[in-house]
Design a protein around this motif. Structure first.
Motif, PDB file in Angstrom:
ATOM      1  N   PHE A 135       0.835  -1.201   0.000  1.00 50.40           N
ATOM      2  CA  PHE A 135       0.000   0.000   0.000  1.00 50.40           C
ATOM      3  C   PHE A 135       0.873   1.255   0.000  1.00 50.40           C
TER       4      PHE A 135
ATOM      5  N   TRP B 159       2.354   2.052  -3.322  1.00 47.80           N
ATOM      6  CA  TRP B 159       1.300   2.602  -4.193  1.00 47.80           C
ATOM      7  C   TRP B 159       1.014   4.055  -3.828  1.00 47.80           C
ATOM      8  N   PHE B 160       0.899   4.288  -2.521  1.00 47.50           N
ATOM      9  CA  PHE B 160       0.549   5.627  -2.049  1.00 47.50           C
ATOM     10  C   PHE B 160       1.651   6.620  -2.390  1.00 47.50           C
TER      11      PHE B 160
ATOM     12  N   SER C  61      -0.194   7.535  -7.439  1.00 49.90           N
ATOM     13  CA  SER C  61      -1.233   7.255  -8.425  1.00 49.90           C
ATOM     14  C   SER C  61      -2.635   7.573  -7.899  1.00 49.90           C
ATOM     15  N   HIS C  62      -2.738   7.838  -6.594  1.00 44.92           N
ATOM     16  CA  HIS C  62      -4.056   8.172  -6.053  1.00 44.92           C
ATOM     17  C   HIS C  62      -4.390   9.645  -6.227  1.00 44.92           C
TER      18      HIS C  62
ATOM     19  N   HIS D  10      -2.183   2.273   8.506  1.00 42.79           N
ATOM     20  CA  HIS D  10      -2.597   1.118   7.683  1.00 42.79           C
ATOM     21  C   HIS D  10      -2.227  -0.208   8.314  1.00 42.79           C
TER      22      HIS D  10
ATOM     23  N   PRO E  77      -3.729  -4.537   0.170  1.00 41.12           N
ATOM     24  CA  PRO E  77      -3.550  -3.135  -0.205  1.00 41.12           C
ATOM     25  C   PRO E  77      -4.843  -2.532  -0.748  1.00 41.12           C
ATOM     26  N   ASP E  78      -5.697  -3.380  -1.313  1.00 40.20           N
ATOM     27  CA  ASP E  78      -6.952  -2.864  -1.870  1.00 40.20           C
ATOM     28  C   ASP E  78      -7.804  -2.153  -0.827  1.00 40.20           C
TER      29      ASP E  78
ATOM     30  N   LYS F 193      -6.264   1.266  -0.421  1.00 39.34           N
ATOM     31  CA  LYS F 193      -6.519   2.084  -1.613  1.00 39.34           C
ATOM     32  C   LYS F 193      -7.968   2.549  -1.627  1.00 39.34           C
TER      33      LYS F 193
ATOM     34  N   SER G 207      -9.479   6.447  -1.641  1.00 39.99           N
ATOM     35  CA  SER G 207     -10.409   6.926  -2.658  1.00 39.99           C
ATOM     36  C   SER G 207     -11.736   7.391  -2.051  1.00 39.99           C
TER      37      SER G 207
END
Ligand code: SF4
Ligand code: SF4
Lengths: 433, 246
Positions: free
Chosen positions: A423, A426-427, A431-432, B9, B18-19, B22, B26
């Motif tokens: 995570f 990604w963070f 890309s968010h 997290h 991770p979803d 994420k 969002s």
């Protein structure tokens, strides 16, 4: 004639309970406020805890005034058993009640000393068949759930014994943990679910009351309230171990009655067994416990372990037993925290269990397996770096067997999937945005 | 962006799911809330459970410091894993007490709790599209004991088309790595049996739960698909977008 303090048996009344159960729906103003009951109870228990030494002293004096009572103190189970052995004459037949102290702490010693111990109570459920049996329990209690919410009291004084009898008595000892005892006048309270306690108080040649030192309360009012509360909060839990299993039966009714001069004897044992230690070494909250076993109904493991020892273990007793040494160290707790939820006196059992575990590992060290599982984050990092290879690897039989061997993780366990991109990656990658 | 929250997290959302993290990012973005993700380590509960309070303290102190620093301007802290939440809110405190620890304990929220709070305040964007799914909701012990039982269900019920067929509050018997251990495996399965039977009887499309361990246990016994509620909620937003675009 011997004079004795009152022995009072408190019992739920099925008739009354049905009536009142119906009542909660119609007479809302009759509901008892759960919070106020808890508050009062907590106050009583805190009193008993902080004044324990003086309450013991007062009770000893009070009981001394009754010529029909013989009192003694036992610092541990061994002393209590040897006293019982000594006064039992040649009787080795003992009826015990379903008190935690008697069943868990004294029974093994009694058996080793040659006593045949029977939980007479079980014998009163004549049907231990699956299904049917459970139904019978429900009929008997027939009350709605009431934990902390809409309390409906249906516990009342059912029997009161003020004299020892000299007729109808039989040659056995009744060893009974008391629910509460009043320091002021010595009145003793029991919570009964069937007629076993009343019968023992009427029939046993020797009545031996085991008073855990935490059971001593200031006066009759407190002691009665305490006893009823145990029933109210433990309502759905006290019968937890009444699941079909082998029970020891003995037909006490068929024992011959003793003749003439044989009168009953009443003994009181002040019982410590590590309790005064608990007060000193950081476990004093266990002293607040009313033994209602509400926590037992919540505990996912209590109902699945140690059943062979004859009881469902409430988290509190599991912890107490570990600290006293008659149960293994507290390792089977899964730290779900559920035991705190229903406790009427708000004992933080989960924290006390953590504490006991830390002390245990600090003293005895911990296994390599425990050490291997210490750092799931490291494992996850390694697994993640090598994913998807790692996911494929952990599914291999040989890897599973090795993992079981080294870490104690069962070969049939489903392990979580590793991901190559965390995570955080990604963070941070943005890309968010 | 008008508002910020600090996100813890933990290991689960970082490495294993991770979803769910994420999805949270969002969801909050759709509500004009910016997320801050400070440096962090594993919450320490697994170390506690494996008898290593010293290691747990190290992690706990580090997290408390980082989170307190990030939340200092007055931000709330949220988690998406019930056990992390419980550890940071109350399990660690009696052993690793500090000013930072008390500070974070007072402002930590489970993500559903936080989002539902927004809803109650009338601040939640409810542009949800339909998710025609019958689900079973399992309330993890670590939420249940913090009195977070009704909120996640209420939140799920905001999603049009979604039907929460059954809510379960029994223990699944997994308890982190507890149920994975050989010595506990049998007992763990015994405890899980009741939950498995309930899931099978409910005849649903999927199971929903916040806890990774519970999810594994549920999937292992029934083969059911397990979804984190945040993922569902985010899917509902995505569906909502599609509806608007159409
Ligand atoms: S925290 Fe441990 S003792 Fe308490 S209910 Fe859960 S498993 Fe039982
Ligand atoms: S610790 Fe358990 S048995 Fe004792 S009072 Fe609390 S709920 Fe009842």
């Amino acid at each position: 004639m011997a004079n004795i303090p009152g022995l009072i048996v408190v019992e739920p009344s099925p008739e009354q309970s049905k009536h009142r159960a119906a009542g909660i729906f119609v007479r809302k103003e009759k509901r008892i406020e759960g919070e106020s009951v808890k508050e009062h109870l907590r106050k009583i228990r805190e009193d008993a805890r902080s004044n324990n030494a003086s309450l013991i002293e007062q009770l000893q004096k009070t009981l001394g005034k009754y010529d029909g009572v013989k009192i003694t103190s036992a610092k541990d189970a061994k002393e209590a058993v040897s006293y019982i052995k000594q006064i039992a004459d040649n009787t080795t037949l003992a009826s015990i009640n379903k008190s935690n102290i008697v069943v868990n702490e004294l029974r093994p010693g009694l058996q080793a000393a040659g006593f045949k111990t029977y939980l007479r109570y079980y014998g009163e459920f004549n049907n231990f068949e699956e299904g049917k049996f459970q139904k019978k329990v429900e009929d008997y209690w027939s009350l709605p759930g009431m934990h902390g919410r809409n309390l409906v009291e249906s516990f009342d004084k059912r029997h009161s014994i003020t004299r020892l009898s000299s007729s109808g008595i039989k040659d056995y000892v009744a060893i009974m943990g008391v629910n509460a005892i009043s320091a002021e006048d010595g009145t003793v309270y029991f919570l009964q679910h069937m007629s076993n306690i009343t019968k023992d108080l009427q029939q046993a040649k020797k009545i031996i009351l085991v008073v855990g030192i935490e059971k001593i309360l200031k006066n009759k009012e407190d002691a009665l309230f305490h006893t009823k509360s145990m029933g109210i909060y433990g309502l759905e839990s006290i019968l937890l171990d009444l699941i079909p299993h082998d029970i020891e039966k003995y037909d006490f009714e068929s024992l011959p009655e003793l003749s003439g001069e044989n009168g009953q004897e009443l003994h009181v044992i002040f019982y410590d067994n590590g309790r005064s230690e608990l007060l000193k070494n950081g476990y004093s909250d266990l002293f607040l416990c009313i033994d209602c076993r509400a926590c037992a109904r919540q505990c996912p493991v209590g109902q699945h372990i140690f059943l062979d020892k004859g009881m469902v273990y409430s988290p509190k007793n599991y912890l107490l037993g570990s600290l006293q040494g008659w149960l293994p160290p507290v390792e089977v707790c899964l730290h779900c925290g559920r035991c705190q939820v229903e406790c009427p006196v708000d004992i933080d059992i989960p924290t006390l269990i953590w504490k006991a575990q830390f002390e245990h590992y600090a003293e005895d060290g911990r296994s390599l397996k425990k050490k291997m599982l210490d750092d799931p984050e490291l494992l996850a990092k390694l697994g993640g770096m090598t994913a998807p290879l790692s996911n494929w690897m952990v599914k291999l039989w040989i890897v599973k067997m090795m993992t079981q061997f080294f870490t104690g993780v069962h070969k049939d366990s489903t392990l979580p999937e590793f991901h190559r991109q965390t995570f955080r990656d990604w963070f941070k990658g943005g890309s968010h945005e | 962006m008008s508002n910020k929250v600090v996100y813890y997290h933990g290991c689960f959302a970082n490495y294993y799911n991770p979803d769910s993290g994420k999805a949270l990012v969002s969801i909050l973005k759709r509500n004009d809330i910016e997320i801050i993700v400070p440096e962090q380590k594993c919450c320490g509960m697994p170390m506690m459970a494996n008898g290593n309070p010293a290691g747990a303290k190290k992690n706990f102190d580090f997290n408390a410091r980082m989170l307190a620093e990030a939340a200092a301007p007055g931000y709330d802290i949220i988690t998406s894993c019930p056990s992390c939440n419980m550890m940071l809110k109350r399990e660690g405190l009696p052993f690793f007490d500090s000013k930072d620890a008390r500070f974070i304990s007072e402002r930590i929220y489970d993500a559903s709790e936080y989002i539902y709070k927004l809803y109650l305040e009338g601040k939640l964007n409810t542009n949800f599209g339909e998710i025609p799914l019958k689900v079973f909701y399992h309330n993890p012990c670590h939420l249940r004991v913090q009195n977070i039982t009704d909120v996640p269900v209420a939140l799920l019920r905001l999603i049009p088309g979604l039907e929460v067929v059954k809510v379960n509050t029994n223990c699944c018997g997994m308890g982190g790595s507890y149920g994975m251990k050989k010595i506990n495996h049998e007992r763990s399965v015994e405890i899980a049996q009741k939950l498995w039977n309930e899931i099978k009887a409910a005849n649903v499309d999927a199971a929903v739960t916040e806890c990774g361990g519970c999810g594994l246990q549920m999937a292992a016994g029934t083969g059911i698909r397990v979804i984190h509620p945040l993922v569902l909620l985010n899917d509902a937003y995505v569906k909502g977008d599609a509806r608007k675009a159409a």
